[in-house]
Design a protein around this motif. Structure first.
Motif, PDB file in Angstrom:
ATOM      1  N   ALA A 102      -5.965   4.539   0.266  1.00 12.39           N
ATOM      2  CA  ALA A 102      -4.550   4.168   0.164  1.00 12.39           C
ATOM      3  C   ALA A 102      -4.143   3.876  -1.278  1.00 12.39           C
ATOM      4  CB  ALA A 102      -4.256   2.961   1.043  1.00 12.39           C
ATOM      5  N   GLN A 104      -4.022   8.972  -1.079  1.00 14.14           N
ATOM      6  CA  GLN A 104      -3.319   8.843   0.193  1.00 14.14           C
ATOM      7  C   GLN A 104      -2.305   7.708   0.211  1.00 14.14           C
ATOM      8  OE1 GLN A 104      -3.694  11.196   2.340  1.00 14.14           O
ATOM      9  NE2 GLN A 104      -5.350  12.136   1.181  1.00 14.14           N
ATOM     10  N   GLY A 105      -1.856   7.295  -0.948  1.00 10.21           N
ATOM     11  CA  GLY A 105      -0.902   6.192  -1.006  1.00 10.21           C
ATOM     12  C   GLY A 105       0.414   6.500  -0.313  1.00 10.21           C
ATOM     13  N   LEU A 106       0.931   7.683  -0.534  1.00 11.53           N
ATOM     14  CA  LEU A 106       2.219   8.043   0.071  1.00 11.53           C
ATOM     15  C   LEU A 106       2.084   8.181   1.583  1.00 11.53           C
ATOM     16  CD1 LEU A 106       5.158   8.649  -0.474  1.00 11.53           C
ATOM     17  CD2 LEU A 106       4.561  11.072  -0.775  1.00 11.53           C
ATOM     18  N   ALA A 119       2.137   4.554   2.930  1.00 12.74           N
ATOM     19  CA  ALA A 119       3.477   3.983   2.806  1.00 12.74           C
ATOM     20  C   ALA A 119       4.470   4.684   3.724  1.00 12.74           C
ATOM     21  CB  ALA A 119       3.950   4.066   1.357  1.00 12.74           C
ATOM     22  N   TRP A 172       7.910   0.354  -0.750  1.00 12.95           N
ATOM     23  CA  TRP A 172       6.708   0.985  -0.193  1.00 12.95           C
ATOM     24  C   TRP A 172       6.581   2.436  -0.646  1.00 12.95           C
ATOM     25  CZ3 TRP A 172       2.640  -1.275   1.715  1.00 12.95           C
ATOM     26  CH2 TRP A 172       2.740  -2.522   2.333  1.00 12.95           C
ATOM     27  N   LEU A 173       7.669   3.181  -0.528  1.00 13.17           N
ATOM     28  CA  LEU A 173       7.620   4.598  -0.890  1.00 13.17           C
ATOM     29  C   LEU A 173       7.469   4.785  -2.395  1.00 13.17           C
ATOM     30  CD1 LEU A 173      10.368   5.988   1.508  1.00 13.17           C
ATOM     31  CD2 LEU A 173       7.886   6.160   1.757  1.00 13.17           C
ATOM     32  N   GLY A 232       3.939   4.373  -3.230  1.00 13.62           N
ATOM     33  CA  GLY A 232       3.126   5.524  -2.865  1.00 13.62           C
ATOM     34  C   GLY A 232       3.248   6.676  -3.832  1.00 13.62           C
ATOM     35  N   ARG A 266       0.779   0.466  -8.074  1.00 12.33           N
ATOM     36  CA  ARG A 266       0.997   0.488  -6.620  1.00 12.33           C
ATOM     37  C   ARG A 266       0.872  -0.894  -5.995  1.00 12.33           C
ATOM     38  NH1 ARG A 266      -1.994   5.326  -4.196  1.00 12.33           N
ATOM     39  NH2 ARG A 266      -0.345   6.301  -5.437  1.00 12.33           N
ATOM     40  N   TRP A 311       3.772  -2.718  -3.736  1.00  3.69           N
ATOM     41  CA  TRP A 311       3.505  -2.982  -2.316  1.00  3.69           C
ATOM     42  C   TRP A 311       3.460  -4.480  -2.029  1.00  3.69           C
ATOM     43  CZ3 TRP A 311      -0.722   1.092  -0.615  1.00  3.69           C
ATOM     44  CH2 TRP A 311      -0.112   2.354  -0.570  1.00  3.69           C
TER      45      TRP A 311
END
Length: 386
Positions: free
Chosen positions: A102, A106-108, A111, A152-153, A156, A163, A167
């Motif tokens: 995350a 794969q952060g986006l 999120a 959040w977005l 991401g 990040r 977040w």
């Protein structure tokens, strides 16, 4: 009034308060979530790693708690509410799959799944309520989730170095707006009387998820032992982990029925507004302890590490602390015996640091056993608790 009318979506106070099978299936999705979080924590015990895991944990937990609140206010047997639960399952599955990376590629995904869960729920409910007074409640929730969703977005999309800050800010928006009853321009706050629409279903939902959380300790330990080379030391640690799970269960369920009854009949407002925050402490405690046991199972006689002691002993202490706060919030009383054991846990932790990790787990189980024995004595002799 038909079941398809907007008013028919609200939970009937006279209906069954048992969880539906779909709600139970929803909870099962969190078995994988808790396992991912404990493994993620065990894999990075730096301050940065702990902070990142806390963010992921709070996001996953908030999704469960808000969904649980929705199914207590609305009737989970209705088609629209079942659709809300089902769509949330898809989102939770994506969030869980994204946890290991995350804060990488794969952060986006993480999120987007989190934001999608809350936005889709709001859109579905607003469309189904069609001018009913409860629509305003959902609009308040949706307004704040859209605001936090921007953070959040954005988190991401930006470099992982930024990040965590974005977040963390989004979580502040989510948790604080709920604490303030979602104050929304032109709509105001959620009326206090809506928080008093509490049924025993609410307490049952939290009891069920707590059992699954404790079950993560059993699941993770079993899986780790099954792939490790068997040894007497590892078997001892495994049996100690099973014992710890049983003792955590006993500590949690001690007079829980009494607390649920008090929550429903005497303190519904307090229970609804505090449950998500208090139980976050219990969840964090079990995940920390599970991560610690995972590490000890790998190296039962490895080099002593303060971080491992912090996970095993500190995790157990967090769980007990959450239970103490739970009792105080609903009954207005502090369990002196449990506070005394908490002080002992904190005090003994530095002395355990030089010991082999296996003895840290055994010592923690011994303390948890002491708490349950003290509780048993209280149950027999302290009539004022009844």
């Amino acid at each position: 009034m038909t079941s398809t009318s907007p008013a028919g979506l609200l939970r009937d106070p006279g209906s069954s308060n048992r969880s539906t099978l779909l709600e139970l299936l929803f909870d099962v999705f969190y078995v994988a979530t808790f396992a991912q979080l404990s493994m993620h924590l065990a894999g990075d015990l730096t301050w940065r790693g702990v902070g990142q895991n806390a963010i992921l944990l709070l996001a996953a937990w908030w999704t469960w708690s808000v969904t649980s609140l929705a199914t207590d206010f609305f009737d989970p047997r209705r088609r629209v509410i079942r659709g809300v639960i089902a769509s949330t399952m898809f989102g939770v599955g994506l969030m869980t799959a994204a946890i290991p990376n995350a804060f990488g590629a794969q952060g986006l995904l993480f999120a987007g799944a989190y934001v999608g869960i809350h936005v889709v729920r709001g859109v579905l409910l607003i469309g189904a309520l069609r001018g009913h007074l409860a629509q305003v409640r959902v609009e308040r929730f949706l307004f704040w989730f859209v605001l936090s969703g921007v953070l959040w977005l954005a988190g991401g999309l930006v470099d992982p170095a930024w990040r965590a800050a974005l977040w963390a800010g989004a979580l502040v928006v989510d948790y604080v707006s709920a604490a303030l009853r979602y104050p929304t321009p032109r709509l105001g706050r959620v009326p206090l009387d809506q928080y008093e629409r509490l049924s025993s279903h609410f307490g049952e939902r939290y009891q069920q998820i707590t059992i699954l959380i404790i079950g993560d300790l059993v699941l993770a330990s079993t899986l780790k032992l099954s792939v490790a080379e068997f040894s007497t030391a590892r078997v001892v640690v495994f049996l100690a982990a099973i014992s710890a799970a049983l003792l955590l269960w006993q500590i949690y369920v001690f007079r829980t029925d009494l607390f649920v009854a008090r929550a429903v009949h005497k303190h519904p407002l307090r229970a609804v507004r505090l449950a998500s925050y208090i139980y976050a402490v219990l969840v964090a405690g079990v995940i920390a302890m599970t991560a610690g046991v995972d590490l000890v199972l790998r190296h039962p006689f490895g080099t002593p590490r303060a971080s491992w002691v912090a996970l095993v002993v500190g995790g157990a202490a967090l769980f007990v602390l959450g239970r103490v706060i739970f009792e105080y919030a609903l009954l207005g009383r502090i369990s002196r015996s449990r506070v005394g054991w908490l002080v002992l846990m904190i005090g003994v932790a530095p002395a355990l640091t030089p010991l082999a990790p296996i003895f840290v787990v055994i010592a923690s189980v011994g303390i948890l056993l002491g708490i349950t024995l003290t509780d048993a004595w209280r149950g027999r002799h302290d009539a004022s608790d009844r």
